[in-house]
Design a protein around this motif. Sequence first.
Motif, short mmCIF file in Angstrom:
data_model
loop_
_atom_site.label_atom_id
_atom_site.label_comp_id
_atom_site.label_asym_id
_atom_site.label_seq_id
_atom_site.Cartn_x
_atom_site.Cartn_y
_atom_site.Cartn_z
N ARG A 140 0.85 -1.19 0.00
CA ARG A 140 0.00 0.00 0.00
C ARG A 140 0.89 1.24 0.00
NH1 ARG A 140 -4.87 1.27 0.34
NH2 ARG A 140 -5.65 -0.83 0.79
N GLY A 141 0.56 2.18 -0.87
CA GLY A 141 1.35 3.40 -0.96
C GLY A 141 0.83 4.32 -2.04
N ILE A 142 1.69 5.24 -2.50
CA ILE A 142 1.28 6.24 -3.49
C ILE A 142 2.07 6.15 -4.79
CG2 ILE A 142 0.48 7.85 -1.72
CD1 ILE A 142 3.08 9.44 -2.16
N ILE A 143 2.92 5.15 -4.92
CA ILE A 143 3.78 5.06 -6.10
C ILE A 143 2.97 4.98 -7.38
CG2 ILE A 143 5.41 3.57 -7.33
CD1 ILE A 143 6.62 2.91 -4.57
N PHE A 144 1.97 4.12 -7.42
CA PHE A 144 1.21 3.94 -8.66
C PHE A 144 0.33 5.16 -8.95
CE2 PHE A 144 2.28 -0.46 -7.49
CZ PHE A 144 2.91 -0.84 -8.66
N ASP A 145 -0.18 5.79 -7.92
CA ASP A 145 -0.96 7.01 -8.14
C ASP A 145 -0.07 8.13 -8.68
OD1 ASP A 145 -3.40 5.98 -7.44
OD2 ASP A 145 -3.32 6.68 -5.36
N LEU A 146 1.11 8.28 -8.11
CA LEU A 146 2.04 9.28 -8.63
C LEU A 146 2.39 8.99 -10.09
CD1 LEU A 146 4.56 9.63 -5.65
CD2 LEU A 146 2.88 11.33 -6.39
N SER A 147 2.61 7.73 -10.38
CA SER A 147 3.08 7.34 -11.72
C SER A 147 2.03 7.58 -12.80
CB SER A 147 3.50 5.87 -11.72
OG SER A 147 4.52 5.63 -10.78
N ARG A 148 0.77 7.60 -12.41
CA ARG A 148 -0.27 7.84 -13.41
C ARG A 148 -0.92 9.21 -13.24
NH1 ARG A 148 -5.39 4.13 -11.46
NH2 ARG A 148 -5.40 4.80 -9.29
N ASN A 149 -0.23 10.09 -12.49
CA ASN A 149 -0.71 11.46 -12.29
C ASN A 149 -2.15 11.49 -11.77
OD1 ASN A 149 1.44 13.25 -12.86
ND2 ASN A 149 1.23 12.83 -15.05
N ASN A 150 -2.41 10.67 -10.77
CA ASN A 150 -3.77 10.57 -10.23
C ASN A 150 -3.70 10.43 -8.71
OD1 ASN A 150 -6.58 10.37 -10.23
ND2 ASN A 150 -6.54 8.15 -10.47
N GLU A 183 11.93 11.47 -5.20
CA GLU A 183 12.68 11.43 -6.46
C GLU A 183 11.75 11.13 -7.63
OE1 GLU A 183 16.42 8.99 -8.51
OE2 GLU A 183 15.97 8.74 -6.37
N LEU A 184 10.76 10.26 -7.40
CA LEU A 184 9.78 9.95 -8.44
C LEU A 184 9.05 11.23 -8.84
CD1 LEU A 184 7.27 6.96 -8.37
CD2 LEU A 184 6.64 9.19 -9.26
N MET A 185 8.63 12.02 -7.86
CA MET A 185 7.91 13.26 -8.16
C MET A 185 8.79 14.24 -8.91
SD MET A 185 5.49 14.00 -4.82
CE MET A 185 6.66 13.60 -3.54
N GLN A 186 10.08 14.22 -8.62
CA GLN A 186 11.01 15.11 -9.32
C GLN A 186 11.21 14.70 -10.77
OE1 GLN A 186 14.34 14.65 -6.66
NE2 GLN A 186 13.79 16.43 -5.42
N ASN A 187 10.89 13.45 -11.07
CA ASN A 187 11.04 12.93 -12.43
C ASN A 187 9.70 12.49 -13.02
OD1 ASN A 187 14.20 12.54 -12.90
ND2 ASN A 187 13.75 12.00 -10.78
N ILE A 188 8.63 13.14 -12.56
CA ILE A 188 7.29 12.65 -12.85
C ILE A 188 6.96 12.61 -14.33
CG2 ILE A 188 6.21 14.92 -12.57
CD1 ILE A 188 4.80 11.46 -11.58
N LYS A 189 7.45 13.56 -15.11
CA LYS A 189 7.10 13.59 -16.54
C LYS A 189 7.58 12.34 -17.24
CE LYS A 189 7.24 16.52 -20.65
NZ LYS A 189 7.69 17.83 -21.22
N VAL A 200 8.56 9.45 -15.79
CA VAL A 200 7.98 8.26 -15.17
C VAL A 200 6.54 8.05 -15.65
CG1 VAL A 200 7.26 7.20 -13.00
CG2 VAL A 200 9.46 8.38 -13.14
N ALA A 201 5.78 9.13 -15.71
CA ALA A 201 4.39 9.03 -16.14
C ALA A 201 4.29 8.55 -17.59
CB ALA A 201 3.68 10.37 -15.98
N ALA A 202 5.18 9.02 -18.43
CA ALA A 202 5.17 8.59 -19.84
C ALA A 202 5.51 7.11 -19.94
CB ALA A 202 6.17 9.42 -20.64
N GLU A 203 6.50 6.68 -19.16
CA GLU A 203 6.89 5.27 -19.16
C GLU A 203 5.74 4.40 -18.63
OE1 GLU A 203 10.47 2.49 -17.25
OE2 GLU A 203 9.74 4.25 -16.14
N ALA A 244 3.54 1.49 -20.61
CA ALA A 244 3.49 0.13 -20.09
C ALA A 244 2.05 -0.33 -19.89
CB ALA A 244 4.25 0.05 -18.77
N LYS A 245 1.21 0.55 -19.39
CA LYS A 245 -0.20 0.20 -19.19
C LYS A 245 -0.87 -0.12 -20.52
CE LYS A 245 -4.48 1.79 -17.03
NZ LYS A 245 -5.14 2.89 -16.26
N ALA A 246 -0.60 0.69 -21.53
CA ALA A 246 -1.19 0.48 -22.85
C ALA A 246 -0.73 -0.85 -23.45
CB ALA A 246 -0.84 1.64 -23.77
#
Length: 324
Positions: A224-234, A259-265, A267-270, A274-276
Amino acid sequence: MPIFTPLTDRLGIQHPILSAPMDVIAGARLTAAVSAAGGFGILGGGYGDRAWLEQETAKLADVSDPFGIGFITWSLAKQPQLLDIALEAGPRAIMLSFGDPKPFAPRIKASGTLLICQVQDEAMARQALDAGADILIAQGTEAGGHGASRTIIDIVPAIVDLAAGRVPVAAAGGIGDGRGLAAMMMLGASGVLLGTRFYASVECDGAEEAKQRICAASSGNSVRGIIFDLSRNNVWPAPFTGRCLINDHARRWMGREVELMQNIKAVAAEYAAAKAAGNFDIAAVIAGEAVGLIRDIPPAGEIVDRIVTEAEQILGGRRNSVAA
């Protein structure tokens, strides 16, 4: 043998088993299959895809068994007109989770539809009862997808005591077999709501690879956490975080969320790519702690039958586990 409870009586169903309104993957096929088996299927309205909701509710037009439709409450507030589409489908109940149900309760109640509210603490339960909730779902942190921090063995008796017999309470989080249903009834619940167990079913609209990963996972393989929410900008409002299976993406960023938030653009594209592509080494398989109990992908009706049979025999003292 049916297990009759205040929940089955209120919903007019045979078995005290509800399927969770998992966003998009809990479509009409799963909803209808659970309801046909005597449980209560709930369509996953989720974040509110109008085209998807219209498509799936149309498929339920000929379903005579009671069913429900569920929404993420704070997201429904952005598209309140979706509630009208849901009510036109004739559900027995509307389920609201993660937000104040009061803005929607009068419209739901006026239509003669029952209001189910999922809660994670006593304050949320009081808010739901004040809004006129007919059924409460007490969700423990073990649940897949979004939730809070209280464990199911803590939150269920707390909400049962608060409800004090006014409304039935169902339990959610980490339940995957008849032992879970029996245990929750011993804590005072009138039934259970299952997500992950129905994810790994024939009728669920989730990807086959995701279902296979649920079957292969062991207890403790979710986080449980926020990694996947951060990664999909949600990113969700507090106190809600998301539980998913641990994969390469989670291992990469656990403890490195800043660090994920600092590289969000990037990470979100990646993540979106991957989801698609259905690459679940990066994309999330939203599942809870029940994964350790799941080893197959049967029809939803078989899941209902198994759980009810196991629970009835355990409660009747004729067995003490799913095995014997």
